[in-house]
Design a protein around this motif. Structure first.
Motif, mmCIF file in Angstrom:
data_model
loop_
_atom_site.group_PDB
_atom_site.id
_atom_site.type_symbol
_atom_site.label_atom_id
_atom_site.label_comp_id
_atom_site.label_asym_id
_atom_site.label_seq_id
_atom_site.Cartn_x
_atom_site.Cartn_y
_atom_site.Cartn_z
ATOM 1 N N SER A 92 0.956 -1.274 -0.181
ATOM 2 C CA SER A 92 -0.239 0.025 -0.212
ATOM 3 C C SER A 92 0.728 1.228 -0.046
ATOM 4 C CB SER A 92 -0.866 0.269 1.156
ATOM 5 O OG SER A 92 -1.685 1.133 1.231
ATOM 6 N N GLY A 93 0.435 2.237 -0.736
ATOM 7 C CA GLY A 93 0.934 3.537 -0.777
ATOM 8 C C GLY A 93 0.469 4.344 0.283
ATOM 9 N N SER A 94 -0.851 4.144 0.750
ATOM 10 C CA SER A 94 -1.333 5.126 1.652
ATOM 11 C C SER A 94 -1.509 4.261 3.096
ATOM 12 C CB SER A 94 -2.790 5.420 1.231
ATOM 13 O OG SER A 94 -3.779 4.155 1.166
ATOM 14 N N ASP A 95 -1.494 3.106 3.171
ATOM 15 C CA ASP A 95 -1.643 2.390 4.614
ATOM 16 C C ASP A 95 -0.216 2.076 5.036
ATOM 17 O OD1 ASP A 95 -4.429 2.444 4.378
ATOM 18 O OD2 ASP A 95 -4.739 0.348 3.805
ATOM 19 N N ARG A 96 0.283 3.298 5.804
ATOM 20 C CA ARG A 96 1.883 3.073 6.278
ATOM 21 C C ARG A 96 1.683 3.447 7.429
ATOM 22 N NH1 ARG A 96 4.407 2.392 1.574
ATOM 23 N NH2 ARG A 96 6.389 2.767 2.357
ATOM 24 N N LEU A 97 2.919 2.961 8.299
ATOM 25 C CA LEU A 97 2.994 3.322 9.742
ATOM 26 C C LEU A 97 3.556 4.542 9.805
ATOM 27 C CD1 LEU A 97 4.873 0.017 10.478
ATOM 28 C CD2 LEU A 97 2.395 0.187 10.898
ATOM 29 N N LYS A 98 3.714 5.055 11.255
ATOM 30 C CA LYS A 98 4.469 6.410 11.614
ATOM 31 C C LYS A 98 3.753 7.512 10.874
ATOM 32 C CE LYS A 98 8.780 3.953 12.401
ATOM 33 N NZ LYS A 98 9.991 4.077 11.944
ATOM 34 N N LYS A 99 2.258 7.560 10.906
ATOM 35 C CA LYS A 99 1.395 8.679 10.195
ATOM 36 C C LYS A 99 1.665 8.869 8.826
ATOM 37 C CE LYS A 99 1.062 11.356 14.282
ATOM 38 N NZ LYS A 99 1.148 12.686 15.143
ATOM 39 N N LYS B 106 4.422 7.794 7.095
ATOM 40 C CA LYS B 106 5.617 8.038 6.773
ATOM 41 C C LYS B 106 6.692 6.576 6.800
ATOM 42 C CE LYS B 106 5.828 13.053 7.082
ATOM 43 N NZ LYS B 106 4.846 13.222 6.185
ATOM 44 N N GLY B 107 6.057 5.622 7.289
ATOM 45 C CA GLY B 107 6.863 4.364 7.736
ATOM 46 C C GLY B 107 6.526 3.318 6.704
ATOM 47 N N GLU B 108 6.651 2.200 7.193
ATOM 48 C CA GLU B 108 6.383 1.065 6.348
ATOM 49 C C GLU B 108 5.081 0.582 6.052
ATOM 50 O OE1 GLU B 108 7.960 1.350 9.369
ATOM 51 O OE2 GLU B 108 10.325 0.772 8.794
ATOM 52 N N PRO B 109 4.756 0.059 4.798
ATOM 53 C CA PRO B 109 3.419 -0.447 4.522
ATOM 54 C C PRO B 109 2.957 -1.276 5.550
ATOM 55 C CG PRO B 109 4.803 -1.182 3.000
ATOM 56 C CD PRO B 109 5.654 -0.538 3.863
ATOM 57 N N TYR B 110 1.686 -1.327 5.798
ATOM 58 C CA TYR B 110 1.216 -2.459 6.609
ATOM 59 C C TYR B 110 -0.128 -3.248 5.936
ATOM 60 C CZ TYR B 110 -2.520 1.013 8.101
ATOM 61 O OH TYR B 110 -3.673 2.018 7.869
ATOM 62 N N GLY C 40 -2.413 7.422 6.006
ATOM 63 C CA GLY C 40 -1.501 8.102 6.995
ATOM 64 C C GLY C 40 -1.963 8.397 8.556
ATOM 65 N N ASN C 41 -3.026 7.778 8.733
ATOM 66 C CA ASN C 41 -3.704 7.882 10.023
ATOM 67 C C ASN C 41 -3.319 7.028 11.056
ATOM 68 O OD1 ASN C 41 -4.975 5.478 9.136
ATOM 69 N ND2 ASN C 41 -6.842 6.009 9.964
ATOM 70 N N CYS C 42 -2.073 6.168 10.805
ATOM 71 C CA CYS C 42 -1.798 5.442 11.781
ATOM 72 C C CYS C 42 -0.381 5.641 12.338
ATOM 73 C CB CYS C 42 -1.516 3.872 11.211
ATOM 74 S SG CYS C 42 -1.103 2.536 12.536
ATOM 75 N N THR C 43 -0.299 5.619 13.809
ATOM 76 C CA THR C 43 0.764 6.101 14.484
ATOM 77 C C THR C 43 1.564 5.067 15.092
ATOM 78 O OG1 THR C 43 -0.503 6.225 16.462
ATOM 79 C CG2 THR C 43 -0.311 8.152 15.240
ATOM 80 N N VAL C 44 1.221 3.574 14.764
ATOM 81 C CA VAL C 44 1.983 2.502 15.223
ATOM 82 C C VAL C 44 3.145 2.276 14.381
ATOM 83 C CG1 VAL C 44 1.538 0.058 14.872
ATOM 84 C CG2 VAL C 44 -0.376 1.332 15.555
ATOM 85 N N SER C 45 4.162 1.717 15.145
ATOM 86 C CA SER C 45 5.494 1.256 14.532
ATOM 87 C C SER C 45 5.780 -0.220 14.677
ATOM 88 C CB SER C 45 6.445 2.272 15.029
ATOM 89 O OG SER C 45 6.662 2.007 16.186
#
Length: 159
Positions: free
Chosen positions: A44-51, A53-57, A103-108
């Motif tokens: 995914s280009g939009s479902d990413r960790l760290k708001k 800016k991180g890795e795709p989940y 980019g709504n995910c703050t998880v890492s």
């Protein structure tokens, strides 16, 4: 997809005991999630960790959310500091029917679990493992609700 050998084709999904009764609808969802069923390895280009800016989940044919679902026998959720959910957007010009907020995910990734994350990504890129995970998600939710943005956009009933 019209090519019967495509991973998202109606014919392929009719042979699945999970989606057999809704193979056409499943085909539509699968095709949108995987760029036409030709990208079984899509990240995914939009479902990413760290708001964002991180890795795709969300990975693979059905864009399985690794923070919330095991894949291929791996406890993928344990690789993360939390669970990323689907945010909702109020309908507007950019999201006329609402939908996920990129980019709504703050998880890492949990420290020391980087290899598990990589293993989960690899498992989610495997067509058989990704589709099996999608089947479990579909059954657990009684339909296509986890893919509600795509389903609503494409006119597919959630249940």
């Amino acid at each position: 997809p019209t090519n019967d050998s495509n991973a998202c084709s109606v014919k392929t999904l009719e042979s699945s005991p999970c989606f057999a009764g809704r193979a056409k609808e499943a085909s539509i969802i699968c095709a949108v999630e995987s760029r036409g069923g030709t990208r079984t390895d899509v990240e995914s280009g939009s479902d990413r960790l760290k708001k964002g800016k991180g890795e795709p989940y969300s990975i693979g044919l059905w864009q399985i959310n690794l923070t919330a679902n095991p894949v291929g026998g791996l406890d993928c959720p344990s690789a993360f500091t939390g669970v990323c959910g689907v945010g909702t957007a109020t309908p507007d010009k950019k999201h006329p029917i609402g939908g996920p907020v990129p980019g709504n995910c703050t998880v890492s990734i949990r420290p020391g679990k980087e290899q598990l994350y990589r293993d989960c990504v690899a498992a989610a890129k495997d067509i058989t493992k990704n589709t099996a995970a999608a089947c479990k998600v579909y059954r657990a939710n009684g339909g296509f609700k986890p893919w509600s943005y795509t389903a609503n956009k494409c006119g597919v009933k959630l249940k």
